[in-house]
Design a protein around this motif. Structure first.
Motif, PDB file in Angstrom:
ATOM      1  N   LEU A   3       0.859  -1.182   0.000  1.00  0.00           N
ATOM      2  CA  LEU A   3       0.000   0.000   0.000  1.00  0.00           C
ATOM      3  C   LEU A   3       0.889   1.223   0.000  1.00  0.00           C
ATOM      4  O   LEU A   3       1.686   1.424   0.922  1.00  0.00           O
ATOM      5  CB  LEU A   3      -0.919   0.015   1.218  1.00  0.00           C
ATOM      6  CG  LEU A   3      -1.713   1.306   1.448  1.00  0.00           C
ATOM      7  CD1 LEU A   3      -2.616   1.627   0.259  1.00  0.00           C
ATOM      8  CD2 LEU A   3      -2.515   1.226   2.731  1.00  0.00           C
ATOM      9  N   LEU A   4       0.799   2.025  -1.048  1.00  0.00           N
ATOM     10  CA  LEU A   4       1.493   3.302  -1.097  1.00  0.00           C
ATOM     11  C   LEU A   4       0.538   4.381  -0.612  1.00  0.00           C
ATOM     12  O   LEU A   4      -0.567   4.516  -1.137  1.00  0.00           O
ATOM     13  CB  LEU A   4       1.935   3.620  -2.533  1.00  0.00           C
ATOM     14  CG  LEU A   4       2.875   2.631  -3.200  1.00  0.00           C
ATOM     15  CD1 LEU A   4       3.189   3.083  -4.628  1.00  0.00           C
ATOM     16  CD2 LEU A   4       4.150   2.451  -2.404  1.00  0.00           C
ATOM     17  N   ASP A   5       0.965   5.124   0.383  1.00  0.00           N
ATOM     18  CA  ASP A   5       0.167   6.211   0.961  1.00  0.00           C
ATOM     19  C   ASP A   5       0.846   7.519   0.580  1.00  0.00           C
ATOM     20  O   ASP A   5       1.823   7.929   1.201  1.00  0.00           O
ATOM     21  CB  ASP A   5       0.099   6.032   2.477  1.00  0.00           C
ATOM     22  CG  ASP A   5      -0.704   7.109   3.179  1.00  0.00           C
ATOM     23  OD1 ASP A   5      -1.320   7.955   2.497  1.00  0.00           O
ATOM     24  OD2 ASP A   5      -0.706   7.100   4.427  1.00  0.00           O
ATOM     25  N   PHE A   6       0.343   8.162  -0.479  1.00  0.00           N
ATOM     26  CA  PHE A   6       0.915   9.421  -0.945  1.00  0.00           C
ATOM     27  C   PHE A   6       0.353  10.551  -0.104  1.00  0.00           C
ATOM     28  O   PHE A   6      -0.862  10.722  -0.008  1.00  0.00           O
ATOM     29  CB  PHE A   6       0.579   9.647  -2.429  1.00  0.00           C
ATOM     30  CG  PHE A   6       1.325   8.719  -3.341  1.00  0.00           C
ATOM     31  CD1 PHE A   6       2.596   9.043  -3.800  1.00  0.00           C
ATOM     32  CD2 PHE A   6       0.760   7.528  -3.743  1.00  0.00           C
ATOM     33  CE1 PHE A   6       3.282   8.188  -4.640  1.00  0.00           C
ATOM     34  CE2 PHE A   6       1.440   6.668  -4.591  1.00  0.00           C
ATOM     35  CZ  PHE A   6       2.704   6.996  -5.045  1.00  0.00           C
ATOM     36  N   ASN A  48       4.360  11.151  -9.587  1.00  0.00           N
ATOM     37  CA  ASN A  48       4.137  11.312 -11.028  1.00  0.00           C
ATOM     38  C   ASN A  48       4.102   9.961 -11.735  1.00  0.00           C
ATOM     39  O   ASN A  48       3.323   9.768 -12.669  1.00  0.00           O
ATOM     40  CB  ASN A  48       5.215  12.202 -11.641  1.00  0.00           C
ATOM     41  CG  ASN A  48       5.035  13.654 -11.293  1.00  0.00           C
ATOM     42  OD1 ASN A  48       3.936  14.100 -10.980  1.00  0.00           O
ATOM     43  ND2 ASN A  48       6.110  14.411 -11.321  1.00  0.00           N
ATOM     44  N   ALA A  49       4.921   9.033 -11.301  1.00  0.00           N
ATOM     45  CA  ALA A  49       4.962   7.707 -11.922  1.00  0.00           C
ATOM     46  C   ALA A  49       3.628   6.979 -11.766  1.00  0.00           C
ATOM     47  O   ALA A  49       3.281   6.134 -12.602  1.00  0.00           O
ATOM     48  CB  ALA A  49       6.092   6.876 -11.314  1.00  0.00           C
ATOM     49  N   PHE A  50       2.875   7.304 -10.708  1.00  0.00           N
ATOM     50  CA  PHE A  50       1.568   6.678 -10.465  1.00  0.00           C
ATOM     51  C   PHE A  50       0.411   7.621 -10.797  1.00  0.00           C
ATOM     52  O   PHE A  50      -0.728   7.369 -10.416  1.00  0.00           O
ATOM     53  CB  PHE A  50       1.481   6.185  -9.015  1.00  0.00           C
ATOM     54  CG  PHE A  50       2.323   4.978  -8.753  1.00  0.00           C
ATOM     55  CD1 PHE A  50       1.864   3.706  -9.066  1.00  0.00           C
ATOM     56  CD2 PHE A  50       3.602   5.097  -8.215  1.00  0.00           C
ATOM     57  CE1 PHE A  50       2.644   2.589  -8.852  1.00  0.00           C
ATOM     58  CE2 PHE A  50       4.388   3.986  -7.995  1.00  0.00           C
ATOM     59  CZ  PHE A  50       3.910   2.732  -8.320  1.00  0.00           C
ATOM     60  N   PHE A  51       0.709   8.719 -11.481  1.00  0.00           N
ATOM     61  CA  PHE A  51      -0.309   9.675 -11.928  1.00  0.00           C
ATOM     62  C   PHE A  51      -1.128  10.242 -10.770  1.00  0.00           C
ATOM     63  O   PHE A  51      -2.325  10.491 -10.903  1.00  0.00           O
ATOM     64  CB  PHE A  51      -1.227   9.060 -12.989  1.00  0.00           C
ATOM     65  CG  PHE A  51      -0.465   8.541 -14.174  1.00  0.00           C
ATOM     66  CD1 PHE A  51      -0.014   9.420 -15.146  1.00  0.00           C
ATOM     67  CD2 PHE A  51      -0.177   7.192 -14.296  1.00  0.00           C
ATOM     68  CE1 PHE A  51       0.721   8.943 -16.234  1.00  0.00           C
ATOM     69  CE2 PHE A  51       0.554   6.712 -15.381  1.00  0.00           C
ATOM     70  CZ  PHE A  51       1.001   7.597 -16.355  1.00  0.00           C
TER      71      PHE A  51
END
Length: 101
Positions: A3-6, A48-51
């Motif tokens: 899980l990526l939490d931006f 940016n890589a994950f929009f």
């Protein structure tokens, strides 16, 4: 599963969501949680890589880095659980397809 939490230090909804994600993660040790601070070195490039266009944003990845589920906005515990369920269903579907089911 990852899980990526931006999030960002200046983002108030991110601050509200942080304890929700931490509590959820404690109940899901099978998921590795990575906090991606977009205001830290390398964070903006990763976003940016994950929009990622707004904060906070949560992105579930499989172990190979493919996106299973993603959603921007402040997540309640129920909404986070639903997003995780979507990622799990997609994982199961991919495994079924790989096995020829």
């Amino acid at each position: 599963m990852i899980l990526l939490d931006f999030q960002a230090a200046w983002c108030q909804p991110c601050k509200v969501q942080e304890p929700i994600v931490k509590k959820w993660a404690a109940n899901h040790p099978e998921v590795r949680v990575e906090v991606v601070g977009v205001d830290l070195p390398g964070g903006a490039e990763r976003a940016n890589a994950f929009f990622v266009k707004s904060l906070p944003t949560l992105v579930f990845l499989d172990d190979k880095g493919a996106v299973l589920a993603a959603q921007p906005g402040l997540h309640t515990a129920d909404r986070l659980e639903a997003l995780h369920g979507q990622a799990v269903r997609r994982t199961k579907k991919q495994l079924g397809l790989e096995m020829g089911l």
